[in-house]
Design a protein around this motif. Structure first.
Motif, PDB file in Angstrom:
ATOM      1  N   GLU A 870      -5.661  -8.152  -0.723  1.00 41.53           N
ATOM      2  CA  GLU A 870      -4.708  -8.866   0.133  1.00 41.53           C
ATOM      3  C   GLU A 870      -4.019  -7.920   1.111  1.00 41.53           C
ATOM      4  O   GLU A 870      -3.605  -8.327   2.184  1.00 41.53           O
ATOM      5  CB  GLU A 870      -3.631  -9.544  -0.720  1.00 41.53           C
ATOM      6  N   MET A 871      -3.861  -6.657   0.722  1.00 41.98           N
ATOM      7  CA  MET A 871      -3.185  -5.711   1.619  1.00 41.98           C
ATOM      8  C   MET A 871      -3.927  -5.610   2.944  1.00 41.98           C
ATOM      9  O   MET A 871      -3.371  -5.178   3.943  1.00 41.98           O
ATOM     10  CB  MET A 871      -3.105  -4.331   0.969  1.00 41.98           C
ATOM     11  N   SER A 872      -5.170  -6.002   2.913  1.00 42.74           N
ATOM     12  CA  SER A 872      -5.943  -5.899   4.152  1.00 42.74           C
ATOM     13  C   SER A 872      -5.422  -6.832   5.229  1.00 42.74           C
ATOM     14  O   SER A 872      -5.732  -6.677   6.396  1.00 42.74           O
ATOM     15  CB  SER A 872      -7.411  -6.234   3.882  1.00 42.74           C
ATOM     16  N   ASN A 873      -4.637  -7.841   4.811  1.00 41.65           N
ATOM     17  CA  ASN A 873      -4.130  -8.764   5.831  1.00 41.65           C
ATOM     18  C   ASN A 873      -2.906  -8.204   6.541  1.00 41.65           C
ATOM     19  O   ASN A 873      -2.354  -8.827   7.425  1.00 41.65           O
ATOM     20  CB  ASN A 873      -3.741 -10.100   5.183  1.00 41.65           C
ATOM     21  N   ILE A 874      -2.467  -7.032   6.106  1.00 39.32           N
ATOM     22  CA  ILE A 874      -1.258  -6.446   6.721  1.00 39.32           C
ATOM     23  C   ILE A 874      -1.708  -5.478   7.791  1.00 39.32           C
ATOM     24  O   ILE A 874      -2.608  -4.675   7.566  1.00 39.32           O
ATOM     25  CB  ILE A 874      -0.436  -5.731   5.644  1.00 39.32           C
ATOM     26  N   ASN A 875      -1.031  -5.554   8.930  1.00 41.01           N
ATOM     27  CA  ASN A 875      -1.541  -4.721  10.030  1.00 41.01           C
ATOM     28  C   ASN A 875      -0.893  -3.352  10.154  1.00 41.01           C
ATOM     29  O   ASN A 875      -1.304  -2.560  10.957  1.00 41.01           O
ATOM     30  CB  ASN A 875      -1.379  -5.461  11.360  1.00 41.01           C
ATOM     31  N   HIS A 876       0.154  -3.108   9.354  1.00 39.20           N
ATOM     32  CA  HIS A 876       0.808  -1.812   9.525  1.00 39.20           C
ATOM     33  C   HIS A 876      -0.109  -0.694   9.052  1.00 39.20           C
ATOM     34  O   HIS A 876      -0.537  -0.698   7.905  1.00 39.20           O
ATOM     35  CB  HIS A 876       2.109  -1.768   8.730  1.00 39.20           C
ATOM     36  N   PRO A 877      -0.349   0.291   9.896  1.00 37.99           N
ATOM     37  CA  PRO A 877      -1.296   1.347   9.494  1.00 37.99           C
ATOM     38  C   PRO A 877      -0.825   2.112   8.260  1.00 37.99           C
ATOM     39  O   PRO A 877      -1.635   2.480   7.432  1.00 37.99           O
ATOM     40  CB  PRO A 877      -1.377   2.269  10.714  1.00 37.99           C
ATOM     41  N   ASP A 878       0.507   2.317   8.113  1.00 41.36           N
ATOM     42  CA  ASP A 878       0.923   3.113   6.951  1.00 41.36           C
ATOM     43  C   ASP A 878       0.593   2.392   5.644  1.00 41.36           C
ATOM     44  O   ASP A 878       0.212   3.011   4.657  1.00 41.36           O
ATOM     45  CB  ASP A 878       2.425   3.428   7.025  1.00 41.36           C
ATOM     46  N   ILE A 879       0.692   1.070   5.675  1.00 41.20           N
ATOM     47  CA  ILE A 879       0.356   0.300   4.471  1.00 41.20           C
ATOM     48  C   ILE A 879      -1.139   0.440   4.183  1.00 41.20           C
ATOM     49  O   ILE A 879      -1.571   0.660   3.054  1.00 41.20           O
ATOM     50  CB  ILE A 879       0.676  -1.200   4.697  1.00 41.20           C
ATOM     51  N   ARG A 880      -1.902   0.339   5.245  1.00 43.95           N
ATOM     52  CA  ARG A 880      -3.344   0.394   5.041  1.00 43.95           C
ATOM     53  C   ARG A 880      -3.765   1.765   4.536  1.00 43.95           C
ATOM     54  O   ARG A 880      -4.676   1.912   3.739  1.00 43.95           O
ATOM     55  CB  ARG A 880      -4.087   0.075   6.344  1.00 43.95           C
ATOM     56  N   LEU A 881      -3.028   2.787   4.991  1.00 43.75           N
ATOM     57  CA  LEU A 881      -3.375   4.130   4.543  1.00 43.75           C
ATOM     58  C   LEU A 881      -3.129   4.235   3.046  1.00 43.75           C
ATOM     59  O   LEU A 881      -3.978   4.720   2.291  1.00 43.75           O
ATOM     60  CB  LEU A 881      -2.512   5.147   5.301  1.00 43.75           C
ATOM     61  N   LYS A 882      -1.980   3.704   2.629  1.00 47.40           N
ATOM     62  CA  LYS A 882      -1.679   3.716   1.190  1.00 47.40           C
ATOM     63  C   LYS A 882      -2.760   2.961   0.429  1.00 47.40           C
ATOM     64  O   LYS A 882      -3.216   3.366  -0.633  1.00 47.40           O
ATOM     65  CB  LYS A 882      -0.335   3.020   0.940  1.00 47.40           C
ATOM     66  N   GLN A 883      -3.135   1.836   0.999  1.00 43.90           N
ATOM     67  CA  GLN A 883      -4.138   1.002   0.339  1.00 43.90           C
ATOM     68  C   GLN A 883      -5.428   1.792   0.151  1.00 43.90           C
ATOM     69  O   GLN A 883      -6.018   1.828  -0.932  1.00 43.90           O
ATOM     70  CB  GLN A 883      -4.396  -0.221   1.229  1.00 43.90           C
ATOM     71  N   LEU A 884      -5.810   2.482   1.205  1.00 43.92           N
ATOM     72  CA  LEU A 884      -7.081   3.202   1.131  1.00 43.92           C
ATOM     73  C   LEU A 884      -6.970   4.409   0.209  1.00 43.92           C
ATOM     74  O   LEU A 884      -7.908   4.733  -0.523  1.00 43.92           O
ATOM     75  CB  LEU A 884      -7.494   3.648   2.535  1.00 43.92           C
ATOM     76  N   GLU A 885      -5.793   5.060   0.251  1.00 41.75           N
ATOM     77  CA  GLU A 885      -5.645   6.185  -0.675  1.00 41.75           C
ATOM     78  C   GLU A 885      -5.758   5.671  -2.105  1.00 41.75           C
ATOM     79  O   GLU A 885      -6.360   6.303  -2.965  1.00 41.75           O
ATOM     80  CB  GLU A 885      -4.275   6.847  -0.467  1.00 41.75           C
ATOM     81  N   CYS A 886      -5.202   4.492  -2.314  1.00 41.70           N
ATOM     82  CA  CYS A 886      -5.288   3.895  -3.645  1.00 41.70           C
ATOM     83  C   CYS A 886      -6.746   3.650  -4.002  1.00 41.70           C
ATOM     84  O   CYS A 886      -7.198   3.934  -5.111  1.00 41.70           O
ATOM     85  CB  CYS A 886      -4.501   2.588  -3.650  1.00 41.70           C
TER      86      CYS A 886
END
Length: 1710
Positions: A870-886
């Motif tokens: 679901e985090m993929s629906n968020i456009n903030h790059p910092d969130i996505r970075l966290k998501q990918l690091e996860c």
């Protein structure tokens, strides 16, 4: 007297009695003889009894009257010594219980007398006491008499006596009642007691047993006495005090409650006598108002009297405590009175004792419970319990509001003294300075009122001070703070009692089996009653619960008001602690009972206490307002405001910090009390979290603000650690708090850790509260980038982490909030924590050892991974970075066990969009690389397709070229993995497919997946191909190139694994689809120049527009597809629609070939060539191995070894077998017709391509596209190969089409910039490769015709036509549309101009071919019929007539030579066919051609050397020789007109054909004398030939001669004229030359005539010759020497005419 009836004791008694009697007799010997006698007879009596009876005591008792008599008489003496002795003896007898009833009566009468005489009063009392306590023989009157006696003694003048009597009375009263109790016990076994109803009527006293009757009478009289009425039974009472009476009543009631409860008579007394009495006695207290003037009431009001009032209150306490159940109504009155006594207008002492009384009630929770049940829960009844609590509350408030004495300062002073504190305390504060240190007296302080806290009692016991002052008559002075302290303890004990009781009972109920669960507690009571009615046990519980709820709801308002006030006023830590504890236990209790409003109110109070005064915390203000209707409670009709904390309370400030608000308004201070409250709050949440429900919100909101003010910041795992405040004046903390902080932070963490013990519902409440708290913090953080409060988020994380074992129930709300709200927040710090929390939870969830473990619990695993997706629906790059690091961390730790979670994880990588920044894409790509390198074997095969999709999507990202290129590399690796693990993957996929199919069938839907009909493994390949296909049309050229190469390599290397049928999809869905897209993109690509690539990369000019870059892609793609068609043809051809595919491919080739890009078009033709080199498949037996890329496919072996495979990879349907099967079913040889069809399709494509590409442009502008030479060459070179396949059906029409194309192709000019590479330097006569190719094509055709069947030969003429057309180019280069071409010499290389080729070599070669061909085919029927010879001549006529004007000198020479060759072959054929007329039209053409050549209009160039000229003349001579050899001899077979023309021509040649531009010097050479001579000779030869068959011919030659002579004559005449006229002037050179030529011609003619046979020469001719002579002679005078020398030659032959005239000379004139 341990045992009164042991033999020793009896013996001793007897001895004592005897000695007593002796002593008595001695004493009375003198004064009282009767007594002495009685004593002595007593001795004998005693001895006698002792001697006769075994049961001595019984016998003594029987005779007691007699035994006692001497002693009674002794008392009668009123002699002190005797009396004392007697009383002692009597007492001894009593103590041995040997006194009978009669004796007792006698004794009492005697005592009464003594009393009346005031003798031995103390001894009397002692005796009465002994008498009444040792036995029960005294009853009725005797008893009443004894009691009255004691009363009477109480009222003597002697203090000691009074007090002793009072004590005795008390004891006696007690004894009376004890006897009754004993009596009841004796009779209990016989008739059990009947419990009495409170409302039963009085029964007569007669029914009572003796002791009971005594007790009854006694109690009744006590009431009478207190009421100041006459007693019924205690006859002889003289006086009585109320205080004493009340004390006695109290003691009876207190000590013997069971008597009243078991006997109706007594209970009746209670109701009828005691209660009215008490109420009556209370009246002065009720009516009294302190400070009210007497005038207000008509009669003076009796003042309250402390001793009575206090005793009344004691009685009331007992009544309430013991007989509450009997006296419900009365108690209601008493309690209401008690409450009234607390009013502020009552005297201080009264209020104090009232408070003490209430305290006594407060420590009895069961009693309070009864009140609640009896009053508060009944309709139309006073709400007693509530009133008590409220009264306490208002009492406490009144103490604060009204200073106890006039001047507050002195009051304080007094208070200090009473409390034993130093008197020097400052008036307005409780702070006492001692040696520099500060000691705080425990006190309450509020709005200037300072009230010390006194230690009044131990917790839980009501030890009263003033209720015990039974000796005081005057009201005591009450120390300041006493009432407050008692009231404070009341509250605390009340809370402690109620909560302990209810919690205990609740615990039991829950232990027995919670019939009413937490959930039900929130339902309405009515509902619960219905529920409970079914089961008596449940019913009981329901009733209890109703009571508990009522108790709490009755008291909470008052408690809260009072406690809040006290909390605010408290300056003592211990007191504060107690208040907080009370609030906490109440909150917890309300929570357990599900009383939300009250629970929230208590919690709000604690929360408010934790925060600085007037702190704006909306959640608290909102809830209190809602619940407490504007924060005021109504207590006893008074409206009491909820007291907000007073700012001037003297509290030690321990911390200063920022408030948590949108606009921080300066700083706020926290006092130690705030911290204390905070700890209570933490404690509450920690221990009672399960019952907090919705008030978690309050608790957490407060904690959040405190944490913020204290500057605690979240650290990893969500724990809060002291951190530096980020903004504003930094938080200031005292050391006290600094040491507390770690503890607080620890408790905070433990609080959330303990959430693991909460039940699910409570846990949800906690989560909801945290969520809404977080929402609030988020609202605050909107629109500014201040540090937000991360408390809620951090704690959500902590709660999630400790509840992993049941994560399912909270996962959705938890992650939902973090995802939808926190992670999308504009404040970056907030977001960052949201993401941190979310990813930590996911990671923790995956590493936690669940039961069953995750791999077995796929649903849970997917649930845990879902938020990641679901985090993929968020456009903030910092969130996505966290998501990918996860994701990266999950892969590194859990990669092997992800199982069904793979699609989600891969989905996360795939969701990264192009616009999301390089670092994101890079991180995501890192994950993907990890997956491809390490995890392909561990994931379910069904996910492989997703991997392909994701890798493909990275290829399409245009942020970073390297990533795109690497992802293409990954796709190659993936394909390699598929290839190596093919078998396993295929098995697994098939299994899965079957399962899905089954599911789909059950649901009745069709299975939906891409490329459906193909088997799943093939689908995987197709997806891979499709992805690569998409990348092949990427906007970036490098990506396209790489993808294209990979795609074709993959299909080449691994395509053999595909099922045969799948190739169909590969061709149509992958390859052709790709071709279509590439074609479309290429044709629409931008033609703008790209200055440079990214950065400083320079771009080669061949790639500097998008169009050129696309061209490269098109080339690559087309070549790849063609290669597949070529190498896999054996696979493709058996597919049903190969011919359609072939057509499509050809169409693509054609459109590429026709594209306006040289690179593409040329490549298209190369592909065309490639697919045309294919040989049609041979039969199986001799089938060659297909040229697979690096994979040899042995045709009939099923064992296929892939590259680099250690084991043979057996595939059941290997290609070999497929082919084998094909072979066995039908021969593989493709249908010949089918094959032909393919070739003809190719021919059509070729034709279309050729005709369209070479068609000249209709209009000319700058951008006109003109095909390049290599393209045209390649195009033409294709034809021969193609022709081999279609020659059988190649028709004339086709040949015509071919011709048009060849012609156009050759006509295409070259652009000037390419010319240096293509054109030979102009001087070399070399053909371009295109021209070579064209001639080759025709050569192939001609050879084919040559060996072909007869019917093909009709094509010869067409070929001649074609070649001849080319020959024409030598003089007339072809025009390409309207295009202007420059001669190569004039072209500038750097301009975009078109240069015409040098066509001469080509034309000449074509001519040679024509000649060769004609030599072979002159006699062919078609050649004859189609007038080929005529066409050749006609064509040659052009260069021949141009002669020197030809572009190249060689041309006309070659033309002449060719003409001569052709004629040498063709003329005989023509003569052969003379009769058929097929050559009729040729002759005139030939005549014109010869004429044009021999008498050309072109002038030889000036620089022509003499040798050249002579060589050229010799060519002319050859032509004339041909005429003389091949034509004239056969004049009879040749049309007359033609012969005539020839003659005329020779005639003309023989006279003059000199040009008129020679210099004098050259004249003799250039006059073509040889030629003229030859002409003359031929002319003459044929003029006078012997062979003339018809007069006609002779006529022609004669006529020719005469014409010749005639012209000579004219020329000479004209010359002579001119010479004469010109005088000295020389004549023009031209004329001179002409005359010279004529003169030469005359001499030649005469020569010729002489050589001819005389019979052939007409006489007329001779005469004409001789006639010239005079004219010649006239010329002699001319001045020119040249003419002279020529004249000399001309005149010389005339000598032959000079002979003597013969006899028969005729006249020479004709």
């Amino acid at each position: 007297m341990s045992c009164t009836n042991s033999p020793e004791a009896v013996k001793k008694l007897l001895e004592n009695m005897q000695s007593d009697l002796r002593a008595l007799s001695l004493e009375c010997k003198k004064k009282f003889p009767p007594v002495k006698e009685a004593a002595e007879s007593g001795i004998i009596k005693v001895k006698t009894i002792a001697a006769r009876n075994t049961e001595i005591l019984a016998a003594l008792k029987e005779n007691s009257s007699e035994v006692v008599q001497p002693f009674l008489m002794g008392c009668g003496t009123k002699e002190p010594k005797i009396t004392q002795l007697c009383l002692a003896a009597i007492q001894r007898l009593m103590s041995h219980e040997v006194v009978s009833e009669t004796a007792a009566g006698n004794i009492i009468n005697m005592l009464w007398q003594l009393m009346e005489n005031s003798l031995e009063e103390l001894k009397l009392l002692q005796t009465v006491l002994v008498l009444l306590t040792t036995n029960t023989v005294v009853h009725d009157e005797a008893l009443s008499k004894a009691i009255v006696l004691c009363f009477r003694l109480h009222f003597t003048k002697d203090n000691i006596t009074n007090n002793t009597a009072a004590a005795t009375v008390r004891q006696v009263v007690t004894v009376v009642f004890e006897r009754m109790v004993a009596e009841d016990d004796r009779h209990r076994d016989i008739e059990p007691p009947v419990p009495i109803q409170g409302n039963s009527n009085r029964r007569s006293v007669s029914t009572l047993r003796p002791c009971a009757k005594d007790a009854y009478m006694l109690f009744q009289d006590l009431c009478q006495l207190v009421n100041a009425d006459a007693p019924y039974w205690l006859v002889g009472m003289t006086e009585m005090t109320r205080t004493f009476g009340l004390e006695l009543l109290e003691s009876v009631l207190n000590d013997f409650p069971q008597v009243f409860l078991q006997h109706q008579e007594f209970s009746f007394l209670l109701k009828e006598r005691v209660c009215p009495l008490v109420i009556k006695l209370f009246s002065p207290n009720i009516k009294f108002r302190q400070g009210s003037s007497t005038s207000s009431s008509p009669a003076p009001v009796e003042k309250p009297y402390f001793p009575i009032c206090m005793r009344l209150l004691r009685v009331v306490s007992v009544l309430i405590k013991q007989f509450y159940s009997l006296l419900v109504t009365e108690c209601e009155i008493f309690l209401s009175l008690l409450v009234k006594f607390l009013d502020s207008d009552k005297p201080q002492w009264l209020r104090a004792v009232a408070v003490e009384s209430i305290h006594r009630l407060c420590v009895q929770p069961q009693l309070l419970r009864s009140f609640c049940q009896s009053y508060d829960m009944k309709q139309h009844s006073t709400k007693v319990f509530r009133d008590i609590v409220n009264a306490l509350g208002s009492f406490i408030q009144s103490l604060f509001l009204v200073p106890p004495t006039g001047n507050p300062a002195t009051a304080n002073q007094a208070g200090n003294n009473n409390a034993g504190g130093p008197a020097s305390a400052p008036a307005n504060s409780g702070v006492v300075g001692v040696g520099g240190g500060v000691t705080l007296l425990p006190a309450f302080e509020y709005r200037g009122a300072w009230i010390p806290i006194l230690t009044v009692t131990v917790q839980g016991s009501a030890k009263a001070t003033y209720l015990e002052m039974l000796d005081k008559v005057e009201p005591p002075t009450i120390p300041e703070g006493y009432a407050m302290s008692v009231a404070f303890h009341c509250l605390l004990d009340l809370v402690r009692g109620i909560t302990t009781m209810i919690e205990g009972e609740l615990g039991e109920v829950e232990a027995e089996g919670p019939s009413v669960t937490e959930g039900a507690s929130s339902q309405s009571s009515e509902r619960r009653d219905e529920q409970a009615a079914s089961d008596p046990m449940d019913q009981e519980t329901a009733v209890s619960r109703a009571v508990w709820e009522e108790m709490v709801s009755a008291c909470w308002c008052g408690l809260l008001a009072a406690l809040s006030l006290l909390l605010d006023a408290s300056t003592d830590e211990a007191a504060t602690e107690n208040i907080l504890k009370a609030e906490l236990t109440m909150a917890a209790l309300c929570g357990r009972l599900g009383l939300v409003t009250s629970r929230d109110a208590f919690i709000t109070a604690i929360c408010k206490g934790s925060l600085p005064p007037h702190y704006a915390l909306t959640v608290l203000n909102a809830t209190t307002a809602a619940t407490l209707s504007n924060k005021s409670y109504s207590i006893q009709g008074q409206s009491v405001m909820m007291i907000s904390p007073s700012s001037e309370s003297h509290q030690q400030v321990v911390a200063v910090g920022q408030p948590l608000a949108v606009q921080p308004q300066g700083t706020v201070m926290l006092t130690s009390k705030n911290i204390q409250c905070m700890r209570t709050l933490l404690n509450l949440a920690h221990c009672h979290g399960a019952v907090l429900g919705t008030s978690w919100q309050l608790v957490l909101a407060t904690l959040q603000h405190l944490v913020w003010i204290l500057g605690l910041k979240p650290s990893s795992g969500g724990a809060l650690k002291p951190g530096r405040a980020v903004e504003g004046p930094s938080t200031v903390l005292t050391t006290a708090v600094m040491t507390d902080l770690p503890v607080i932070s620890n408790i905070l963490s433990r609080l959330f850790e303990s959430s693991q013990y909460l039940d699910d519902v409570s846990l949800h409440h906690l989560i909801n509260a945290l969520c809404s708290l977080s929402l609030e913090a988020m609202d605050m953080a909107y629109g500014n980038n201040k540090e937000p409060s991360l408390f809620a988020v951090a704690k959500l994380l902590e709660t999630g982490l400790v509840n992993m074992h049941r994560i399912e129930i909270l996962w959705r709300p938890l992650t939902g909030h973090l995802l939808e709200k926190v992670c999308q927040h504009p404040n970056s710090r907030m977001r960052e924590w949201g993401a941190e929390a979310l990813t930590s939870l996911i990671r923790a969830g995956l590493t936690f050892s669940h039961e069953p473990p995750l791999p077995q619990n796929q649903r849970l695993q997917l649930l845990l991974l879902n938020p990641l997706k679901e985090m993929s629906n968020i456009n903030h790059p910092d969130i996505r970075l966290k998501q990918l690091e996860c994701v990266l961390q999950i892969l590194q730790s859990q990669g092997d066990s992800l199982g069904p979670g793979w699609p989600l994880v891969l989905g996360v990588m795939g969701a990264i969009r192009n616009d999301q920044g390089e670092s994101l894409i890079r991180t995501a790509f890192q994950c993907l690389q990890l997956v491809v390198t390490d995890f392909l074997p561990t994931m379910p095969c069904s996910c492989l397709q997703i991997v392909v999709d994701v890798a493909g999507s990275f290829g399409l990202h245009n942020q970073e070229l390297n990533i795109s290129l690497t992802s293409i590399g990954l796709l190659w690796n993936i394909s390699d993995y598929f290839f190596q693990r093919g078998e396993t993957i295929e098995k697994e996929l098939n299994k899965e497919e079957a399962a899905q199919q089954k599911q789909a069938e059950e649901k009745g839907v069709s299975l939906n997946r891409p490329f459906h009909p193909a088997p799943p493994f093939d689908c995987l390949w197709l997806c891979l191909y499709a992805k690569l296909g998409e990348l092949c049309v990427d906007p970036r050229p490098a990506v396209r190139k790489s993808a294209g190469q990979t795609l074709f390599s993959t299909i080449g290397a691994h395509g053999t694994l595909l099922q045969h049928s799948t190739w169909h999809t590969v061709i149509w869905k992958v390859l052709f689809h790709l071709l279509d897209r590439v074609r479309e993109s290429s044709t629409t690509a931008d033609k703008e120049k790209i200055e440079s690539g990214g950065g400083n990369i320079l771009i080669h000019h061949s790639r500097d527009t998008a169009e050129k870059q696309w061209a490269e892609t098109w080339v690559l793609t087309l070549a790849g597809v063609a290669r597949i068609f070529n190498t896999r043809r054996y696979l493709l051809q058996p597919l049903g629609d190969f011919s359609r595919a072939w057509d499509v491919l050809l169409d693509h080739i054609q459109s590429a070939a026709l594209s306006k890009n040289n690179e593409v078009s040329l490549a298209a033709l190369k592909s065309f060539q490639e697919i045309l080199q294919i040989v049609s498949p041979v039969r199986d037996s001799e089938k060659p191995e297909p040229p697979a890329v690096s994979v040899p496919v042995p045709v009939l072996l099923g064992n296929l070894s892939g590259p680099g495979l250690s084991r043979p990879f057996v595939r059941t349907d290997s290609i070999g077998e497929k082919l084998g099967r094909c072979g066995s079913e039908t021969p593989v040889v493709t249908d010949e017709l089918e094959d032909l069809k393919l070739w003809w399709a190719a021919w059509n494509t070729w034709h279309r391509t050729g005709s369209e590409s070479t068609e000249p442009p209709s209009s000319v502008d700058e951008l006109t596209f003109i095909p390049s030479q290599p393209f045209l060459t390649a195009l033409v070179q294709i034809f021969p190969a193609l022709y081999q396949h279609i020659k059988a059906g190649f028709s004339m029409a086709d040949l015509q089409k071919l011709g048009v194309i060849l012609h156009s192709a050759v006509s295409v000019p070259i652009s000037s910039d390419a010319s240096p590479f293509i054109l030979p330097s102009y001087t070399e006569a070399v053909l371009t490769s295109l021209q070579e190719a064209v001639l080759t094509a025709l050569d192939v055709l001609q050879k084919a015709i040559c060996v072909g069947p007869e019917n093909m030969q009709i094509m010869y003429p067409a070929i001649f036509d074609q070649l001849l057309a080319f020959v024409e180019f030598s003089c007339k280069p072809p025009q390409y549309g309207q295009l202007e071409t420059k001669h190569i010499a004039n072209a500038k290389y750097n301009q975009a101009e078109w240069v015409a080729l040098n066509y001469v070599p080509f034309a000449e070669r074509s001519l040679e071919v024509v000649v060769d061909l004609y030599q072979k085919t002159a006699c062919h029927k078609a050649v004859v019929n189609e007038k080929v010879l005529q066409n050749i001549i006609k064509t040659l006529r052009v260069p021949l007539s141009l002669k020197y004007s030809c572009p190249s000198e060689s041309t006309w020479k070659l033309a002449v030579a060719s003409l001569l060759k052709v004629l040498s072959i063709g003329l005989p054929v023509a003569r052969q066919h003379a009769s058929s007329g097929k050559f009729d039209s040729m002759w005139p053409e030939l005549a014109s051609t010869l004429e044009d050549f021999l008498f050309t209009k072109s002038i030889p160039p000036d620089n022509l050397s003499i040798q050249e000229f002579q060589r050229n003349e010799s060519i002319d001579v050859e032509v004339v020789q041909l005429i003389s050899a091949e034509i004239l001899p056969y004049a009879n077979l040749i049309p007359k007109a033609f012969v005539g023309q020839m003659m005329t021509m020779l005639n003309k040649g023989s006279i003059h054909s000199q040009p008129c531009s020679f210099t004098e010097a050259e004249i003799d050479i250039r006059l073509r004398e040889e030629f003229s001579k030859m002409c003359f000779e031929t002319l003459l030869q044929f003029s006078f030939s012997n062979k003339v068959t018809t007069p006609q011919e002779g006529y022609i030659s004669r006529m020719a001669l005469s014409v010749l002579l005639k012209r000579s004559q004219d020329v000479l005449h004209r010359y002579i004229e001119d010479e004469r006229l010109s005088g000295k002037c020389p004549l023009p050179r031209q004329q001179v030359t002409e005359i010279i030529f004529v003169l030469k011609a005359v001499s030649t003619l005469i020569d010729s005539l002489k050589k001819t046979q005389p019979e052939n020469v007409d006489g007329n001719t001779w005469s004409q010759v001789i006639a010239l002579y005079p004219t010649l002679v006239e010329c002699i005078t001319c001045s020119s020497s040249d003419v002279g020398s020529a004249l000399k030659e001309a005149l010389a032959p005339f000598k032959d005419f000079m002979q003597p005239p013969a006899s028969r000379v005729q006249n020479g004139e004709s």
